[in-house]
Design a protein around this motif. Structure first.
Motif, PDB file in Angstrom:
ATOM      1  N   THR A 266      44.191  37.545  46.465  1.00  0.00           N
ATOM      2  CA  THR A 266      44.438  36.475  45.500  1.00  0.00           C
ATOM      3  C   THR A 266      44.241  36.988  44.076  1.00  0.00           C
ATOM      4  N   LEU A 267      43.187  37.767  43.858  1.00  0.00           N
ATOM      5  CA  LEU A 267      42.946  38.363  42.545  1.00  0.00           C
ATOM      6  C   LEU A 267      44.141  39.220  42.123  1.00  0.00           C
ATOM      7  N   ALA A 268      44.640  40.028  43.033  1.00  0.00           N
ATOM      8  CA  ALA A 268      45.765  40.906  42.697  1.00  0.00           C
ATOM      9  C   ALA A 268      46.997  40.096  42.308  1.00  0.00           C
ATOM     10  N   GLN A 269      47.351  39.105  43.101  1.00  0.00           N
ATOM     11  CA  GLN A 269      48.557  38.330  42.826  1.00  0.00           C
ATOM     12  C   GLN A 269      48.448  37.535  41.523  1.00  0.00           C
ATOM     13  N   LEU A 270      47.321  36.877  41.311  1.00  0.00           N
ATOM     14  CA  LEU A 270      47.158  36.095  40.085  1.00  0.00           C
ATOM     15  C   LEU A 270      47.080  36.983  38.851  1.00  0.00           C
ATOM     16  N   SER A 271      46.465  38.154  38.999  1.00  0.00           N
ATOM     17  CA  SER A 271      46.388  39.088  37.870  1.00  0.00           C
ATOM     18  C   SER A 271      47.769  39.597  37.490  1.00  0.00           C
ATOM     19  N   PHE A 272      48.604  39.901  38.482  1.00  0.00           N
ATOM     20  CA  PHE A 272      49.971  40.318  38.181  1.00  0.00           C
ATOM     21  C   PHE A 272      50.739  39.205  37.487  1.00  0.00           C
ATOM     22  N   LYS A 273      50.514  37.979  37.909  1.00  0.00           N
ATOM     23  CA  LYS A 273      51.206  36.847  37.273  1.00  0.00           C
ATOM     24  C   LYS A 273      50.777  36.733  35.799  1.00  0.00           C
ATOM     25  N   TYR A 274      49.459  36.799  35.549  1.00  0.00           N
ATOM     26  CA  TYR A 274      48.979  36.744  34.162  1.00  0.00           C
ATOM     27  C   TYR A 274      49.515  37.922  33.346  1.00  0.00           C
ATOM     28  N   ALA A 275      49.520  39.114  33.937  1.00  0.00           N
ATOM     29  CA  ALA A 275      50.035  40.283  33.221  1.00  0.00           C
ATOM     30  C   ALA A 275      51.515  40.113  32.889  1.00  0.00           C
ATOM     31  N   ALA A 276      52.272  39.594  33.838  1.00  0.00           N
ATOM     32  CA  ALA A 276      53.707  39.390  33.598  1.00  0.00           C
ATOM     33  C   ALA A 276      53.944  38.369  32.492  1.00  0.00           C
ATOM     34  N   ILE A 277      53.172  37.309  32.482  1.00  0.00           N
ATOM     35  CA  ILE A 277      53.333  36.277  31.451  1.00  0.00           C
ATOM     36  C   ILE A 277      53.018  36.844  30.075  1.00  0.00           C
ATOM     37  N   HIS A 278      51.934  37.627  29.994  1.00  0.00           N
ATOM     38  CA  HIS A 278      51.518  38.152  28.699  1.00  0.00           C
ATOM     39  C   HIS A 278      52.318  39.376  28.257  1.00  0.00           C
ATOM     40  N   ALA A 279      53.119  39.944  29.151  1.00  0.00           N
ATOM     41  CA  ALA A 279      53.920  41.119  28.802  1.00  0.00           C
ATOM     42  C   ALA A 279      55.325  40.756  28.341  1.00  0.00           C
TER      43      ALA A 279
ATOM     44  N   GLY B 175      42.871  44.018  36.745  1.00  0.00           N
ATOM     45  CA  GLY B 175      42.449  43.084  37.787  1.00  0.00           C
ATOM     46  C   GLY B 175      43.351  43.198  39.011  1.00  0.00           C
ATOM     47  N   ALA B 176      44.644  43.422  38.770  1.00  0.00           N
ATOM     48  CA  ALA B 176      45.577  43.610  39.882  1.00  0.00           C
ATOM     49  C   ALA B 176      45.259  44.890  40.646  1.00  0.00           C
ATOM     50  N   PHE B 177      44.967  45.969  39.918  1.00  0.00           N
ATOM     51  CA  PHE B 177      44.613  47.229  40.583  1.00  0.00           C
ATOM     52  C   PHE B 177      43.346  47.068  41.409  1.00  0.00           C
ATOM     53  N   ILE B 178      42.345  46.429  40.832  1.00  0.00           N
ATOM     54  CA  ILE B 178      41.084  46.198  41.550  1.00  0.00           C
ATOM     55  C   ILE B 178      41.342  45.350  42.793  1.00  0.00           C
ATOM     56  N   GLY B 179      42.173  44.328  42.631  1.00  0.00           N
ATOM     57  CA  GLY B 179      42.493  43.470  43.765  1.00  0.00           C
ATOM     58  C   GLY B 179      43.171  44.236  44.888  1.00  0.00           C
ATOM     59  N   TYR B 180      44.144  45.077  44.555  1.00  0.00           N
ATOM     60  CA  TYR B 180      44.843  45.832  45.595  1.00  0.00           C
ATOM     61  C   TYR B 180      43.953  46.885  46.248  1.00  0.00           C
ATOM     62  N   ILE B 181      43.130  47.534  45.472  1.00  0.00           N
ATOM     63  CA  ILE B 181      42.213  48.532  46.051  1.00  0.00           C
ATOM     64  C   ILE B 181      41.194  47.840  46.958  1.00  0.00           C
ATOM     65  N   GLY B 182      40.633  46.735  46.491  1.00  0.00           N
ATOM     66  CA  GLY B 182      39.682  45.988  47.317  1.00  0.00           C
ATOM     67  C   GLY B 182      40.327  45.452  48.584  1.00  0.00           C
ATOM     68  N   ALA B 183      41.565  44.960  48.471  1.00  0.00           N
ATOM     69  CA  ALA B 183      42.284  44.447  49.641  1.00  0.00           C
ATOM     70  C   ALA B 183      42.553  45.579  50.635  1.00  0.00           C
ATOM     71  N   PHE B 184      42.911  46.736  50.136  1.00  0.00           N
ATOM     72  CA  PHE B 184      43.169  47.878  51.017  1.00  0.00           C
ATOM     73  C   PHE B 184      41.934  48.230  51.832  1.00  0.00           C
TER      74      PHE B 184
END
Length: 137
Positions: free
Chosen positions: A18-31, A52-61
């Motif tokens: 969830t952290l990864a997906q929401l972080s990517f969404k925030y990054a996309a909006i702000h980019a 936050g997206a990187f941390i989310g994906y690493i933690g999920a892995f």
């Protein structure tokens, strides 16, 4: 003891996904606006959301790999998709995204699938009892 491990493990997986997906969404909006140039890349990597997206994906892995060592694959795979529900609900709250009947139906089907796989796994591997009648796995 295993039940606690599964609950904690799947909650960790859910949180990281969830952290990864929401972080990517925030990054996309702000980019925005999207541009194929170096300035846009600097803008993306200058935001904390991408990390936050990187941390989310690493933690999920690592959560997923740990769960796969111990959990039955069918229910584990199905439960790994519960982040779709958490992302949908949090996106409605954080980004004012609409949840309609197709999303509600899909959420019900996802939960039903997880429950069906968990039930079929428990029927396929019934708990054995020791000499005192305690369940042993």
């Amino acid at each position: 003891m295993k039940t606690r491990f599964y609950i904690f493990g799947f909650l960790a997986l859910l949180a990281f996904d969830t952290l990864a997906q929401l972080s990517f969404k925030y990054a996309a909006i702000h980019a925005l606006p999207l541009q194929a140039d170096l300035a846009w890349l600097f803008r993306v990597f200058g935001m904390p959301w991408i990390y936050g997206a990187f941390i989310g994906y690493i933690g999920a892995f690592f959560s997923w790999m740990t769960l796969l060592k111990h959990a039955p694959i069918g229910p584990a795979f199905a439960a790994s998709h519960l982040e779709i529900l958490s992302v949908m609900l949090l996106s409605a709250w954080l980004f004012n995204e609409k949840i309609g009947w197709p999303q509600i139906l899909a959420a019900i089907l996802i939960v039903a699938g997880v429950i069906c796989l968990a039930c079929s796994e428990s029927e396929a591997h019934p708990a054995e009892n020791d000499s005192e009648g305690h369940a042993v796995r």
